[in-house]
Design a protein around this motif. Structure first.
Motif, PDB file in Angstrom:
ATOM      1  N   SER A 134       0.922  -1.381  -0.490  1.00 38.28           N
ATOM      2  CA  SER A 134       0.079  -0.070   0.471  1.00 38.28           C
ATOM      3  C   SER A 134       0.852   1.477  -0.179  1.00 38.28           C
ATOM      4  O   SER A 134       1.735   1.345   0.349  1.00 38.28           O
ATOM      5  CB  SER A 134      -0.729  -0.319   1.172  1.00 38.28           C
ATOM      6  OG  SER A 134      -1.422   1.238   1.024  1.00 38.28           O
ATOM      7  N   TYR A 135       0.387   2.632  -0.707  1.00 36.63           N
ATOM      8  CA  TYR A 135       1.222   3.464  -0.896  1.00 36.63           C
ATOM      9  C   TYR A 135       0.636   4.504  -0.548  1.00 36.63           C
ATOM     10  O   TYR A 135       0.778   5.516   0.010  1.00 36.63           O
ATOM     11  CB  TYR A 135       1.353   4.314  -2.578  1.00 36.63           C
ATOM     12  CG  TYR A 135       2.073   2.679  -2.513  1.00 36.63           C
ATOM     13  CD1 TYR A 135       3.434   2.893  -2.868  1.00 36.63           C
ATOM     14  CD2 TYR A 135       1.905   2.109  -4.068  1.00 36.63           C
ATOM     15  CE1 TYR A 135       4.505   2.184  -3.555  1.00 36.63           C
ATOM     16  CE2 TYR A 135       2.464   1.259  -4.592  1.00 36.63           C
ATOM     17  CZ  TYR A 135       4.412   1.354  -4.423  1.00 36.63           C
ATOM     18  OH  TYR A 135       4.739   0.912  -5.047  1.00 36.63           O
ATOM     19  N   HIS A 136      -0.181   4.156   1.036  1.00 35.65           N
ATOM     20  CA  HIS A 136      -1.245   5.029   1.578  1.00 35.65           C
ATOM     21  C   HIS A 136       0.380   5.537   2.391  1.00 35.65           C
ATOM     22  O   HIS A 136       0.454   5.484   3.065  1.00 35.65           O
ATOM     23  CB  HIS A 136      -2.523   4.323   2.084  1.00 35.65           C
ATOM     24  CG  HIS A 136      -3.505   5.560   2.729  1.00 35.65           C
ATOM     25  ND1 HIS A 136      -2.967   5.994   3.927  1.00 35.65           N
ATOM     26  CD2 HIS A 136      -3.989   6.353   2.793  1.00 35.65           C
ATOM     27  CE1 HIS A 136      -4.341   6.581   4.260  1.00 35.65           C
ATOM     28  NE2 HIS A 136      -5.069   6.968   3.152  1.00 35.65           N
ATOM     29  N   PRO A 137      -0.337   6.586   2.518  1.00 38.43           N
ATOM     30  CA  PRO A 137       0.377   7.780   4.251  1.00 38.43           C
ATOM     31  C   PRO A 137       0.053   6.882   5.331  1.00 38.43           C
ATOM     32  O   PRO A 137       1.416   6.087   6.151  1.00 38.43           O
ATOM     33  CB  PRO A 137       0.240   8.668   3.670  1.00 38.43           C
ATOM     34  CG  PRO A 137      -0.672   9.322   3.250  1.00 38.43           C
ATOM     35  CD  PRO A 137      -1.689   7.967   2.640  1.00 38.43           C
ATOM     36  N   ALA A 138      -1.022   6.166   5.943  1.00 41.84           N
ATOM     37  CA  ALA A 138      -0.743   5.479   7.346  1.00 41.84           C
ATOM     38  C   ALA A 138      -0.791   3.872   7.312  1.00 41.84           C
ATOM     39  O   ALA A 138       0.707   4.402   8.349  1.00 41.84           O
ATOM     40  CB  ALA A 138      -2.466   5.664   7.633  1.00 41.84           C
TER      41      ALA A 138
END
Length: 187
Positions: A134-138
Motif C-alpha cells: 500500500s502507498y497510503h501514508p498511514a
C-alpha cells in the motif's frame, strides 16, 4: 463515568498532547519519511512547544532529547493539574513530592512510547497480510516506524520458512516491560 469535567478535559488534552510528543520522538527515532503527511502534521502540531528547547538541546542523530524532555514535562504538568483539580486529592494537593511527580511522568511517557510501538507493530502485521504494498501514508508510516524494531529482533530470531516471528517477541517484551512499569508505579 461520573468524572469531573475539568479533570476529564485536563486528562484528555494532556494525554493527546503527550501522545503527539512521544509519537514525534518515536518517528524521529525510527527515521520515518519526513515527507509523509501524517509525520508532517505531528511535527507541525508539536513544533511550537519543542523548538525553544531544541535551540539549546540539538538532536543527536536520531535521538531528540528536547522532544522527550517536553513530553515528560507535559505529562508532569497534566498529572499535577489532575491532582490539583481532582476532588479525591484536594486535601493532599499541597504536599506533592516532586520526585514522585517526575517518576510518574517518566513512567507514563515510557508507557505511552511502548503503547505506540505495540499498536504500530500490530498495525504493521495486519497491513503485511491485507495490503503489503500500500502507498497510503498511514500504512507507510506504520511500516517505517516498526521496521527498525523488527530488524533488531530479526537479528535474534531470524524468519523461519518465510514466517517473521519478530512481532511476537516484540509484543511479549512490551507487555512484560509495561507490567513492570505498572508494578513499579504502584509500589
Amino acid at each position: 463515568m461520573g468524572q469531573d469535567p475539568i479533570t476529564l478535559i485536563i486528562s484528555l488534552v494532556g494525554g493527546i498532547f503527550s501522545f503527539l510528543l512521544v509519537m514525534r520522538f518515536a518517528l524521529q527515532l525510527s527515521q520515518t519519511d519526513y515527507y509523509n503527511p501524517i509525520a508532517q502534521s505531528v511535527v507541525r502540531l508539536t513544533q511550537p512547544v519543542v523548538s525553544p528547547l531544541q535551540r539549546v538541546l540539538r538532536p543527536k542523530g536520531r535521538f531528540d532529547i528536547a522532544t522527550l524532555i517536553v513530553a515528560i514535562a507535559v505529562k508532569a504538568v497534566a498529572i499535577l493539574l489532575l491532582v490539583q483539580f481532582s476532588p479525591l486529592f484536594a486535601a493532599n494537593a499541597d504536599s506533592i513530592n516532586p520526585l514522585h511527580l517526575m517518576i510518574f511522568a517518566l513512567t507514563g511517557t515510557l508507557d505511552t512510547l511502548l503503547t505506540i510501538y505495540f499498536w504500530a507493530s500490530l498495525g504493521a502485521v495486519i497491513i503485511s497480510w491485507v495490503a503489503p504494498d500500500s502507498y497510503h501514508p498511514a500504512p507507510q508510516l506504520l511500516l517505517q516506524l516498526t521496521e527498525p524494531l523488527f530488524a533488531l529482533v530479526r537479528k535474534v530470531i531470524p524468519p523461519i520458512g518465510g514466517l517473521d516471528l519478530s512481532p511476537i517477541l516484540i509484543f511479549l517484551l512490551i507487555q512484560i516491560v509495561q507490567g513492570y512499569l505498572k508494578a513499579f508505579v504502584i509500589i
